[in-house]
Design a protein around this motif. Sequence first.
Motif, PDB file in Angstrom:
ATOM      1  N   ARG A 134       3.702   0.845   2.999  1.00 29.54           N
ATOM      2  CA  ARG A 134       3.489  -0.102   4.084  1.00 29.54           C
ATOM      3  C   ARG A 134       3.092  -1.457   3.488  1.00 29.54           C
ATOM      4  N   LYS A 141       0.542   3.073  10.869  1.00 27.90           N
ATOM      5  CA  LYS A 141       0.370   1.619  10.904  1.00 27.90           C
ATOM      6  C   LYS A 141       1.617   0.911  10.393  1.00 27.90           C
ATOM      7  N   ASP A 149      -9.037  -1.739   6.518  1.00 28.56           N
ATOM      8  CA  ASP A 149      -8.621  -0.345   6.685  1.00 28.56           C
ATOM      9  C   ASP A 149      -9.028   0.524   5.494  1.00 28.56           C
ATOM     10  N   CYS A 184       0.856  -1.184   0.000  1.00 27.35           N
ATOM     11  CA  CYS A 184       0.000   0.000   0.000  1.00 27.35           C
ATOM     12  C   CYS A 184       0.898   1.242   0.000  1.00 27.35           C
ATOM     13  N   HIS A 227      -0.002  10.845   5.397  1.00 27.43           N
ATOM     14  CA  HIS A 227      -1.293  10.152   5.441  1.00 27.43           C
ATOM     15  C   HIS A 227      -1.448   9.432   6.789  1.00 27.43           C
ATOM     16  N   PHE A 260      -2.335   6.548   7.482  1.00 28.02           N
ATOM     17  CA  PHE A 260      -1.872   5.151   7.435  1.00 28.02           C
ATOM     18  C   PHE A 260      -0.387   5.016   7.781  1.00 28.02           C
ATOM     19  N   ILE A 272      -1.076  -2.604   6.670  1.00 31.81           N
ATOM     20  CA  ILE A 272      -2.407  -2.172   6.251  1.00 31.81           C
ATOM     21  C   ILE A 272      -3.262  -3.417   6.009  1.00 31.81           C
TER      22      ILE A 272
END
Length: 303
Positions: free
Chosen positions: A259, A181, A188, A170, A176, A178, A184
């Motif tokens: 990620r 994390k 999500d 991702c 962002h 995200f 992902i």
Amino acid sequence: MTEHRHRLREFEALRALVTTGTTIGSARRLGISQSAVSRSLAQLEARVGRALFVRSSGRIEPTAEALRLNERLDPIFETLAEIEGADWAAPEDEPLRLIVPPTLAHHFIISRVARFLKQHPNRRVQLEIQSTDVLVAGIVDLRYDLGITSGMIERTGVRLLPWRRSQIVCAMPVGHPFEAKTMIEPQDLDGVEMVEFLRRLGTRANTEKLFARAGITPKTIAETATNMAALELVREGLGVTLINPFPLLTSDFPGVSVRPFNAPIHYQTSFVLPANRPVSEAARQFMRFVKLFTPNDRFSEPV
């Protein structure tokens, strides 16, 4: 030497005729007479107990048995060529006809072609940059000797030699949410703004199946056909994208964070060859070179 041992000259005649399609061309390539070529082939056919060539429209076409035998001889003559430092199968000035999609071409292959030609100054390369669909059609029609793609190909008439494997990731713009994390999950992405690939592409079909199984609906902001365009749109802040990281993300892509994505979607980057034609020495040499000069990275691994 035993009576039934296949002689090297017979195998040379076989490979020359498979490549040129005529006894005249074979004789020129080997530097012997046409009668010597015919005699060697007759001896080889007598040894193996079957016909290896048939005449068709003025040319001599190899049978399926001849092509299989020729392919099994590849490692032998490849080794001999390396030992002798010569290309027996094709003239040095015969170009390698190479076709590659834009992303692989501009962000990976062009630099390898340049380095290959510097190390092999007697070689020539004709590089065509086209979509994977055009690549496959050109390989089937024998207009190219070698293709390289990460596309998902299901087509008769081509042979795939996978050499790199990667898993979907991702990608998101820097800043962002995200980024907080470490992984992902499909859930999500529910309602999240996304840059997706066009529906005619295999990647889109795989992600839509994944979304359907997870019961989620991302918010599609834009659709595109290339990895580079997807990442540029992500960098402009239009959302996240699910993408093959090789080769674009094997080095830093400014403005984009990456990620891992928890899904069983993998990509194979493959050499693409005609299914029923011998591999040229130039193509084998270039494939070895690319494998040797592909550095390790965090997103892909050799197959």
